[in-house]
Scaffold this motif. Structure first.
Motif, PDB file in Angstrom:
ATOM      1  N   PHE A 195       0.833  -1.200   0.000  1.00  0.00           N
ATOM      2  CA  PHE A 195       0.000   0.000   0.000  1.00  0.00           C
ATOM      3  C   PHE A 195       0.873   1.257   0.000  1.00  0.00           C
ATOM      4  CE2 PHE A 195      -3.398  -2.758   2.007  1.00  0.00           C
ATOM      5  CZ  PHE A 195      -4.116  -2.842   0.833  1.00  0.00           C
ATOM      6  N   ASN A 196       1.953   1.249   0.735  1.00  0.00           N
ATOM      7  CA  ASN A 196       2.865   2.376   0.719  1.00  0.00           C
ATOM      8  C   ASN A 196       3.484   2.566  -0.660  1.00  0.00           C
ATOM      9  OD1 ASN A 196       2.481   3.195   3.341  1.00  0.00           O
ATOM     10  ND2 ASN A 196       4.122   1.926   4.158  1.00  0.00           N
ATOM     11  N   LEU A 197       3.766   1.476  -1.330  1.00  0.00           N
ATOM     12  CA  LEU A 197       4.333   1.552  -2.669  1.00  0.00           C
ATOM     13  C   LEU A 197       3.340   2.176  -3.636  1.00  0.00           C
ATOM     14  CD1 LEU A 197       6.460   0.910  -4.810  1.00  0.00           C
ATOM     15  CD2 LEU A 197       5.516  -1.410  -4.960  1.00  0.00           C
ATOM     16  N   ALA A 198       2.084   1.784  -3.526  1.00  0.00           N
ATOM     17  CA  ALA A 198       1.064   2.344  -4.411  1.00  0.00           C
ATOM     18  C   ALA A 198       0.921   3.843  -4.197  1.00  0.00           C
ATOM     19  CB  ALA A 198      -0.272   1.640  -4.170  1.00  0.00           C
ATOM     20  N   SER A 199       0.865   4.279  -2.951  1.00  0.00           N
ATOM     21  CA  SER A 199       0.738   5.709  -2.662  1.00  0.00           C
ATOM     22  C   SER A 199       1.968   6.472  -3.118  1.00  0.00           C
ATOM     23  CB  SER A 199       0.514   5.927  -1.162  1.00  0.00           C
ATOM     24  OG  SER A 199      -0.662   5.285  -0.721  1.00  0.00           O
ATOM     25  N   PHE A 200       3.142   5.890  -2.904  1.00  0.00           N
ATOM     26  CA  PHE A 200       4.375   6.557  -3.306  1.00  0.00           C
ATOM     27  C   PHE A 200       4.436   6.732  -4.819  1.00  0.00           C
ATOM     28  CE2 PHE A 200       8.737   6.027  -4.913  1.00  0.00           C
ATOM     29  CZ  PHE A 200       9.324   7.172  -4.387  1.00  0.00           C
ATOM     30  N   LEU A 201       4.131   5.683  -5.573  1.00  0.00           N
ATOM     31  CA  LEU A 201       4.181   5.789  -7.038  1.00  0.00           C
ATOM     32  C   LEU A 201       3.159   6.797  -7.546  1.00  0.00           C
ATOM     33  CD1 LEU A 201       4.657   2.068  -8.150  1.00  0.00           C
ATOM     34  CD2 LEU A 201       6.360   3.898  -8.111  1.00  0.00           C
ATOM     35  N   ALA A 202       1.981   6.819  -6.941  1.00  0.00           N
ATOM     36  CA  ALA A 202       0.974   7.796  -7.348  1.00  0.00           C
ATOM     37  C   ALA A 202       1.468   9.215  -7.077  1.00  0.00           C
ATOM     38  CB  ALA A 202      -0.343   7.536  -6.613  1.00  0.00           C
ATOM     39  N   MET A 236       1.586   3.602 -13.588  1.00  0.00           N
ATOM     40  CA  MET A 236       0.189   3.585 -13.165  1.00  0.00           C
ATOM     41  C   MET A 236      -0.305   2.154 -12.991  1.00  0.00           C
ATOM     42  SD  MET A 236      -1.470   6.702 -15.406  1.00  0.00           S
ATOM     43  CE  MET A 236      -3.144   6.407 -14.804  1.00  0.00           C
ATOM     44  N   ALA A 237       0.037   1.285 -13.934  1.00  0.00           N
ATOM     45  CA  ALA A 237      -0.356  -0.116 -13.820  1.00  0.00           C
ATOM     46  C   ALA A 237       0.309  -0.774 -12.623  1.00  0.00           C
ATOM     47  CB  ALA A 237       0.014  -0.859 -15.108  1.00  0.00           C
ATOM     48  N   THR A 238       1.574  -0.445 -12.395  1.00  0.00           N
ATOM     49  CA  THR A 238       2.302  -1.032 -11.268  1.00  0.00           C
ATOM     50  C   THR A 238       1.697  -0.629  -9.931  1.00  0.00           C
ATOM     51  OG1 THR A 238       4.350  -1.014 -12.569  1.00  0.00           O
ATOM     52  CG2 THR A 238       4.562  -1.224 -10.189  1.00  0.00           C
ATOM     53  N   SER A 239       1.351   0.654  -9.796  1.00  0.00           N
ATOM     54  CA  SER A 239       0.762   1.102  -8.533  1.00  0.00           C
ATOM     55  C   SER A 239      -0.599   0.456  -8.298  1.00  0.00           C
ATOM     56  CB  SER A 239       0.631   2.627  -8.517  1.00  0.00           C
ATOM     57  OG  SER A 239      -0.251   3.076  -9.531  1.00  0.00           O
ATOM     58  N   ALA A 240      -1.375   0.267  -9.370  1.00  0.00           N
ATOM     59  CA  ALA A 240      -2.679  -0.378  -9.217  1.00  0.00           C
ATOM     60  C   ALA A 240      -2.525  -1.838  -8.823  1.00  0.00           C
ATOM     61  CB  ALA A 240      -3.467  -0.258 -10.525  1.00  0.00           C
ATOM     62  N   ILE A 241      -1.566  -2.527  -9.437  1.00  0.00           N
ATOM     63  CA  ILE A 241      -1.346  -3.939  -9.116  1.00  0.00           C
ATOM     64  C   ILE A 241      -0.815  -4.090  -7.699  1.00  0.00           C
ATOM     65  CG2 ILE A 241       0.113  -5.931  -9.681  1.00  0.00           C
ATOM     66  CD1 ILE A 241      -0.210  -5.065 -12.636  1.00  0.00           C
ATOM     67  N   ALA A 242      -0.051  -3.099  -7.236  1.00  0.00           N
ATOM     68  CA  ALA A 242       0.458  -3.157  -5.868  1.00  0.00           C
ATOM     69  C   ALA A 242      -0.672  -3.189  -4.845  1.00  0.00           C
ATOM     70  CB  ALA A 242       1.356  -1.951  -5.593  1.00  0.00           C
ATOM     71  N   LEU A 270     -12.269  -1.684  -9.176  1.00  0.00           N
ATOM     72  CA  LEU A 270     -13.018  -0.687  -9.944  1.00  0.00           C
ATOM     73  C   LEU A 270     -12.220   0.586 -10.195  1.00  0.00           C
ATOM     74  CD1 LEU A 270     -16.548  -0.949  -8.258  1.00  0.00           C
ATOM     75  CD2 LEU A 270     -15.839  -1.865 -10.467  1.00  0.00           C
ATOM     76  N   LEU A 271     -11.607   1.126  -9.153  1.00  0.00           N
ATOM     77  CA  LEU A 271     -10.980   2.433  -9.282  1.00  0.00           C
ATOM     78  C   LEU A 271      -9.787   2.437 -10.236  1.00  0.00           C
ATOM     79  CD1 LEU A 271     -11.385   5.306  -8.366  1.00  0.00           C
ATOM     80  CD2 LEU A 271      -9.855   4.876  -6.452  1.00  0.00           C
ATOM     81  N   PRO A 272      -8.858   1.475 -10.144  1.00  0.00           N
ATOM     82  CA  PRO A 272      -7.763   1.488 -11.117  1.00  0.00           C
ATOM     83  C   PRO A 272      -8.240   1.393 -12.559  1.00  0.00           C
ATOM     84  CG  PRO A 272      -7.231   0.041  -9.286  1.00  0.00           C
ATOM     85  CD  PRO A 272      -8.675   0.432  -9.124  1.00  0.00           C
ATOM     86  N   LEU A 273      -9.348   0.706 -12.790  1.00  0.00           N
ATOM     87  CA  LEU A 273      -9.893   0.626 -14.144  1.00  0.00           C
ATOM     88  C   LEU A 273     -10.570   1.921 -14.546  1.00  0.00           C
ATOM     89  CD1 LEU A 273     -11.432  -2.976 -14.134  1.00  0.00           C
ATOM     90  CD2 LEU A 273      -9.364  -2.221 -15.314  1.00  0.00           C
ATOM     91  N   LEU A 274     -11.308   2.521 -13.620  1.00  0.00           N
ATOM     92  CA  LEU A 274     -12.085   3.702 -13.959  1.00  0.00           C
ATOM     93  C   LEU A 274     -11.216   4.935 -14.171  1.00  0.00           C
ATOM     94  CD1 LEU A 274     -15.157   3.225 -11.605  1.00  0.00           C
ATOM     95  CD2 LEU A 274     -15.078   2.951 -14.079  1.00  0.00           C
TER      96      LEU A 274
END
Length: 390
Positions: A195-202, A236-242, A270-274
């Motif tokens: 989760f930290n990785l996803a927030s950091f990449l975003a 973007m794909a990496t953060s969503a998959i994380a 839903l959100l990563p797709l939308l």
């Protein structure tokens, strides 16, 4: 939150400075291609902005290794190194393509290689799919699904790169919404390296888009090219998959969860797709259109959604703003649904649903009412004297 804000500011500042340097060097050494038939712009413009975007992102990742707040992202370190290596590969391939137009098979092969570096080397995989109790038992199936997901998002983002400021602005909005979601989810579920990785990449992507957009806003001084759009799509794909890839299927059991938590379990899908709905829609339509015509799915044409917006009569800048509006409305509506249920707002889902309905209706109106033709007609009424075309 302060560390994420610092990450955004540092990334934006570095990217801005690097973008200025790349722009100046590109003009000095004439590092720009000629005008192509499908291009909207009429003046040769450098397309190496992706170099600045990648270097800004790489610098932010490097700084994170020195920041104790992000220490858990580097344990083990191969995940971060694999992300950086994959982004470097895509940036190099993108630069070569921007300068000399590579064969699409070479580009696609490099994209799958980059996806494999992240999936196999970095260990970021979609381990489960939150539909019933579906679990991806096969490691090879998990790797395959994850790699295809990364490549599809990369190309979807790249496909909409056709108007000044379009990709940078759409990615800025999409990652802003995704950062808000991932940050809230982190606080709800407790600290986690993923989760930290996803927030950091975003946060890094937000900063990179902020730093680049002033040079890319209409009229653009510099384009990001494939090197920039593909790197943005990759991360973007990496953060969503994380976030998505680690969700337990049991989280969707309505016997164990209330309505708020159940929605929260579906949001990672839903959100990563939308947030990339328009790029994915454009990508899907382009592939179907080209395959039906007997062409390569990656053969260029002038029938993307942004081209159709121009054909409807919208000016370039108006079309870009309409894309921004669609991205914001769709992604924010789902985020508001999650927040409303999580915070037990009156009606819970209702504020998000109402925001989505009103926003989509407004977007439809501004999409279907052209701007250029209306202006042209008004000019013709006030000045009937014909003008000699230049």
């Amino acid at each position: 939150m302060s560390q994420y804000l610092l990450t955004i500011l540092v990334t934006a500042a570095i990217t801005f400075g690097l973008t200025w340097a790349v722009w100046k060097l590109s003009l000095r050494y004439k590092l720009y291609p000629g005008i192509r038939e499908r291009d909207v712009h009429t003046t040769p413009t450098p397309r190496l902005g992706g170099v600045a975007i990648f270097l800004g992102i790489a610098a932010a990742i490097g700084f994170s290794a020195l920041n104790p707040f992000f220490a858990n992202m580097w344990m083990p370190p191969q995940t971060m190194w694999s992300i950086l290596a994959a982004a470097l590969l895509i940036a190099i391939i993108g630069v070569v393509d921007d300068l000399w137009d590579l064969d699409w098979m070479i580009k696609l092969g490099a994209q799958f290689l980059a996806a494999g570096i992240i999936t196999v080397g970095g260990g970021l995989q979609i381990l489960s799919l939150p539909f019933g109790d579906l679990i991806v038992f096969s490691s090879w199936l998990s790797i395959t699904i994850t790699m295809f997901a990364i490549v599809i998002v990369m190309n979807a983002v790249n496909f909409i790169d056709g108007l000044d400021g379009l990709v940078a602005g759409v990615c800025l909005i999409a990652n802003g919404v995704f950062f808000a979601y991932s940050y809230i989810l982190t606080r709800d579920t407790g600290a986690s390296s993923y989760f930290n990785l996803a927030s950091f990449l975003a946060a890094v992507l937000i900063g990179a888009c902020i730093g680049f957009l002033p040079f890319n806003w209409s009229p653009a001084k510099l384009f990001m090219g494939d090197s920039g759009a593909l790197v943005l799509g990759l991360l973007m794909a990496t953060s969503a998959i994380a976030v998505t890839g680690q969700l337990e299927p049991s989280a969707l059991d309505p016997e164990r969860l209330g309505r708020s938590q159940l929605l929260g379990a579906f949001i990672p899908i839903l959100l990563p797709l939308l947030v990339v709905l328009l790029p994915l829609l454009d990508f899907g339509l382009a592939v179907l259109r080209r395959v039906h015509a007997g062409k390569s799915p990656f053969s260029p044409d002038r029938k993307h959604l942004h081209h159709r917006m121009l054909d409807l009569g919208h000016r370039d800048r108006d079309a870009v703003l309409i894309f921004y509006a669609w991205t914001a409305v769709i992604s924010l509506a789902v985020l508001l649904m999650y927040v409303g249920a999580r915070e037990d707002w009156p009606g819970q889902y209702l504020p998000g649903v109402l925001f989505g309905v009103v926003g989509i209706a407004a977007c439809l109106v501004i999409t279907l009412l052209p701007t250029r033709r209306r202006t042209t007609a008004a000019t013709a009424d006030t000045d009937p004297t014909p003008v000699e075309p230049s």
